[in-house]
Design a protein around this motif. Structure first.
Motif, mmCIF file in Angstrom:
data_model
loop_
_atom_site.group_PDB
_atom_site.id
_atom_site.type_symbol
_atom_site.label_atom_id
_atom_site.label_comp_id
_atom_site.label_asym_id
_atom_site.label_seq_id
_atom_site.Cartn_x
_atom_site.Cartn_y
_atom_site.Cartn_z
ATOM 1 N N SER A 1 1.118 -7.299 -5.496
ATOM 2 C CA SER A 1 0.201 -6.273 -5.978
ATOM 3 C C SER A 1 0.410 -4.991 -5.183
ATOM 4 O O SER A 1 0.863 -5.024 -4.039
ATOM 5 N N VAL A 2 0.088 -3.882 -5.817
ATOM 6 C CA VAL A 2 0.261 -2.560 -5.213
ATOM 7 C C VAL A 2 -1.080 -1.846 -5.227
ATOM 8 O O VAL A 2 -1.825 -1.903 -6.215
ATOM 9 N N MET A 3 -1.389 -1.192 -4.118
ATOM 10 C CA MET A 3 -2.540 -0.287 -4.064
ATOM 11 C C MET A 3 -2.043 1.092 -3.667
ATOM 12 O O MET A 3 -1.428 1.240 -2.605
ATOM 13 N N ILE A 4 -2.243 2.060 -4.529
ATOM 14 C CA ILE A 4 -1.885 3.426 -4.184
ATOM 15 C C ILE A 4 -3.126 4.115 -3.635
ATOM 16 O O ILE A 4 -4.233 3.904 -4.124
ATOM 17 N N PHE A 5 -2.950 4.907 -2.592
ATOM 18 C CA PHE A 5 -4.114 5.508 -1.930
ATOM 19 C C PHE A 5 -3.850 6.970 -1.601
ATOM 20 O O PHE A 5 -2.736 7.376 -1.306
ATOM 21 N N SER A 6 -4.892 7.753 -1.718
ATOM 22 C CA SER A 6 -4.930 9.121 -1.196
ATOM 23 C C SER A 6 -6.336 9.269 -0.629
ATOM 24 O O SER A 6 -6.618 8.781 0.451
ATOM 25 N N THR A 7 -7.242 9.895 -1.377
ATOM 26 C CA THR A 7 -8.646 9.894 -0.964
ATOM 27 C C THR A 7 -9.361 8.643 -1.480
ATOM 28 O O THR A 7 -10.452 8.320 -1.027
ATOM 29 N N PHE A 37 1.967 11.464 -7.727
ATOM 30 C CA PHE A 37 1.328 11.524 -6.418
ATOM 31 C C PHE A 37 0.710 12.903 -6.193
ATOM 32 O O PHE A 37 1.334 13.929 -6.446
ATOM 33 N N HIS A 38 -0.530 12.910 -5.677
ATOM 34 C CA HIS A 38 -1.211 14.165 -5.354
ATOM 35 C C HIS A 38 -2.410 13.829 -4.474
ATOM 36 O O HIS A 38 -2.802 12.667 -4.343
ATOM 37 N N GLY A 39 -3.013 14.829 -3.861
ATOM 38 C CA GLY A 39 -4.201 14.608 -3.047
ATOM 39 C C GLY A 39 -3.875 14.508 -1.572
ATOM 40 O O GLY A 39 -2.760 14.788 -1.126
ATOM 41 N N GLY A 40 -4.873 14.061 -0.786
ATOM 42 C CA GLY A 40 -4.710 13.946 0.658
ATOM 43 C C GLY A 40 -4.463 12.520 1.087
ATOM 44 O O GLY A 40 -4.402 11.603 0.263
ATOM 45 N N CYS A 67 0.861 -1.182 0.000
ATOM 46 C CA CYS A 67 0.000 0.000 0.000
ATOM 47 C C CYS A 67 0.899 1.236 0.000
ATOM 48 O O CYS A 67 1.690 1.431 0.933
ATOM 49 N N VAL A 68 0.781 2.038 -1.040
ATOM 50 C CA VAL A 68 1.655 3.195 -1.216
ATOM 51 C C VAL A 68 0.843 4.480 -1.090
ATOM 52 O O VAL A 68 -0.151 4.671 -1.799
ATOM 53 N N ASP A 69 1.274 5.332 -0.185
ATOM 54 C CA ASP A 69 0.635 6.626 0.031
ATOM 55 C C ASP A 69 0.931 7.537 -1.163
ATOM 56 O O ASP A 69 2.088 7.834 -1.465
ATOM 57 N N ALA A 70 -0.113 7.957 -1.864
ATOM 58 C CA ALA A 70 0.057 8.799 -3.054
ATOM 59 C C ALA A 70 -0.414 10.226 -2.796
ATOM 60 O O ALA A 70 -0.817 10.939 -3.707
ATOM 61 N N SER A 71 -0.361 10.668 -1.542
ATOM 62 C CA SER A 71 -0.798 12.029 -1.209
ATOM 63 C C SER A 71 0.235 13.051 -1.663
ATOM 64 O O SER A 71 1.395 12.717 -1.968
ATOM 65 N N GLY A 72 -0.172 14.318 -1.690
ATOM 66 C CA GLY A 72 0.729 15.372 -2.128
ATOM 67 C C GLY A 72 1.952 15.513 -1.254
ATOM 68 O O GLY A 72 3.033 15.900 -1.725
ATOM 69 N N PRO A 105 -9.566 3.510 4.631
ATOM 70 C CA PRO A 105 -10.236 2.641 3.641
ATOM 71 C C PRO A 105 -9.307 1.585 3.039
ATOM 72 O O PRO A 105 -9.684 0.416 2.927
ATOM 73 N N VAL A 106 -8.105 1.990 2.636
ATOM 74 C CA VAL A 106 -7.213 1.022 2.007
ATOM 75 C C VAL A 106 -6.710 0.001 3.019
ATOM 76 O O VAL A 106 -6.523 -1.177 2.692
ATOM 77 N N LEU A 107 -6.511 0.416 4.269
ATOM 78 C CA LEU A 107 -6.054 -0.528 5.286
ATOM 79 C C LEU A 107 -7.159 -1.528 5.616
ATOM 80 O O LEU A 107 -6.891 -2.735 5.776
ATOM 81 N N THR A 108 -8.397 -1.054 5.690
ATOM 82 C CA THR A 108 -9.521 -1.962 5.946
ATOM 83 C C THR A 108 -9.663 -2.978 4.813
ATOM 84 O O THR A 108 -9.853 -4.181 5.051
ATOM 85 N N HIS A 109 -9.560 -2.499 3.565
ATOM 86 C CA HIS A 109 -9.649 -3.396 2.407
ATOM 87 C C HIS A 109 -8.498 -4.409 2.410
ATOM 88 O O HIS A 109 -8.705 -5.606 2.144
#
Length: 482
Positions: free
Chosen positions: A361-367, A391-394, A327-332, A399-403
């Motif tokens: 597998s990779v999941m990138i997450f922001s909002t 990468f951008h956003g908050g 899980c990769v944080d894609a926030s700004g 949500p991604v951790l729960t999934h």
């Protein structure tokens, strides 16, 4: 519905030399010979690819190439064989009529029936059915050859595509070390452009200059070996046990019909040849060629043999390793150097996964979150899409951790590693998520955090098994090449 005997006919023909000839023809292509002789790693990969293709095509040749019309004709043939002589004479013309417009055997069948049915020749039924059988065998073989040729052309097209991509990717890997960076052949199913190659080279160079990231990835990858759970052993110890297994020499059940010279298992219709002196020679010819239709028998026999058995006291075993879920944080706040670190880490874990035959597998997450299968059939294309993402956003970790936690609870993710790469500037997670994580830890799943900021929330990172901090000073970053 097609009968077992007819399916046996298809299987018998599929096991002729057609497949072996096709494999030999493919491997003898000059383009493949040049490549495999120049690269032993590529040679092993090509052979493995062709073996997998052969196994897949063999199943299809045995079933898929038999059309519905051919199935109906085979069923009609079986009905004709099972008829009495009187029933065959009464129904011969209707049998012949059922072939009109559907089988190339129709004209020959009509001439044979018109010439012989009125004479009431005792051996005509056997003679007619033998000619029909030969026609069916030829029709099935022709259909299989046509199907095989199409599969072979598709295989060659895929091999040539992989060869082209493989050559493009060879320069990306350090010193051509395929074992270190993963099996390139398995990732070479997609086309790559020069810009794609340049992008991969950048991350290889980045990992080389940031050796600590590569060390973290390798340490993380080794943890799946340290699990002491006998149910995860891939190579359990062997011991002698008395087992029951199918055997063709035990005549318990009739499981089909095949061609052989076993007179004691002869199908009754074959003996009709012996009733007519003019056709008796055909019987002896089929006997000499081992082409008599005989029952295939099978039963169970007990024998002493080595079997695999789990022995928990054995420590020197190959452990079944679960997937990597990254899980990769894609926030700004991750843009710039942290973004490059996160992508490079995911790329390093992908290489380890390919080398060790693990899913990744990779999941990138922001909002929101987006998923990429890095080791699937289109793994290289997915990896390039991920590495190109800006990468951008908050930051919304929940949500991604729960999934991800829900996925880790499935059978596919036994002995798996969840890796969260973020600056962890996020609120503490709910107690429900923490409880699920603790339950999964007890089932040999591991939770890792790679913190790329000095300002990460300790309360969030406390729920992980292992936490790595990687945030070199500004001066240290300026000395890195990227």
């Amino acid at each position: 519905m097609i009968s077992p005997e007819s399916l046996q006919l298809g299987m018998m023909l599929a096991e002729t030399g057609m497949l072996e000839h096709a494999v030999t023809e493919v491997m003898a292509k000059p383009q493949l010979l040049v490549m495999t002789e120049a690269s032993p790693n590529a040679k092993a990969s090509v052979k493995r690819h062709v073996r997998k293709w052969r196994h897949s095509v063999k199943r299809r040749l045995s079933n898929d190439c038999i059309t519905e019309e051919l199935k109906q004709e085979i069923q009609a043939y079986q009905d004709a064989v099972a008829m009495s002589q009187q029933a065959f004479r009464d129904n011969a013309k209707s049998l012949m009529k059922s072939l009109e417009g559907k089988s190339s055997f129709y004209l020959k069948a009509r001439r044979m029936i018109e010439k012989n049915i009125a004479q009431e020749t005792p051996m005509f039924q056997a003679y007619f059915c033998n000619k029909w059988y030969q026609h069916l065998a030829g029709a099935i073989q022709a259909a299989q050859e046509k199907e095989l040729e199409a599969h072979k052309e598709k295989l060659l097209k895929e091999l040539y595509q992989r060869m082209e991509t493989y050559r493009e990717l060879e320069d990306v890997q350090e010193h051509g070390d395929a074992e270190k960076t993963g099996r390139l052949w398995d990732l070479a199913s997609s086309k790559v452009t020069q810009s794609d190659v340049a992008l991969l080279k950048r991350f290889v160079a980045f990992l080389k200059d940031n050796q600590d990231l590569q060390d973290i990835a390798e340490t993380l990858g080794r943890m799946a070996n340290d699990v002491d759970d006998p149910s995860l052993q891939r190579s359990p110890a062997e011991e002698l046990q008395m087992v029951e297994e199918p055997a063709d020499n035990v005549a318990d059940d009739i499981v089909g019909i095949h061609q052989s010279d076993h007179l004691e298992k002869l199908v009754p219709n074959e003996a009709i040849y012996l009733a007519e002196p003019a056709l008796e020679i055909l019987f002896y010819k089929h006997f000499a060629d081992k082409r008599l239709l005989t029952y295939r028998m099978q039963g169970m026999q007990r024998s002493l043999r080595k079997v695999k058995a789990f022995k928990p006291e054995s420590k020197q075993v190959d452990i079944e390793k679960g997937p990597f879920l990254i899980c990769v944080d894609a926030s700004g706040s991750m843009s710039g150097f942290p973004e490059q670190c996160a992508k490079a880490m995911a790329y390093a874990l992908m290489q380890i996964a390919v080398k060790e035959d693990r899913d990744c597998s990779v999941m990138i997450f922001s909002t929101d979150h987006i998923g990429y299968e890095l080791t699937g059939e289109d793994g290289l294309k997915e990896a390039l899409n991920f590495l190109s993402y800006s990468f951008h956003g908050g930051t919304d970790l929940e949500p991604v951790l729960t999934h991800s936690v829900d996925l880790m609870g499935t059978d596919k993710y036994r002995n798996a590693d969840l890796v969260v790469i973020s600056d962890f500037i996020a609120p503490e997670q709910p107690d429900e998520v923490k409880q699920k994580v603790d339950e999964l830890k007890a089932q040999h799943n591991r939770f890792h955090a790679i913190n790329l900021s000095k300002y990460g929330n300790p309360a969030v990172m406390s729920m992980f098994d292992h936490v790595w901090d990687y945030h070199p000073s500004l001066m240290g970053r300026l000395l890195k090449r990227f």
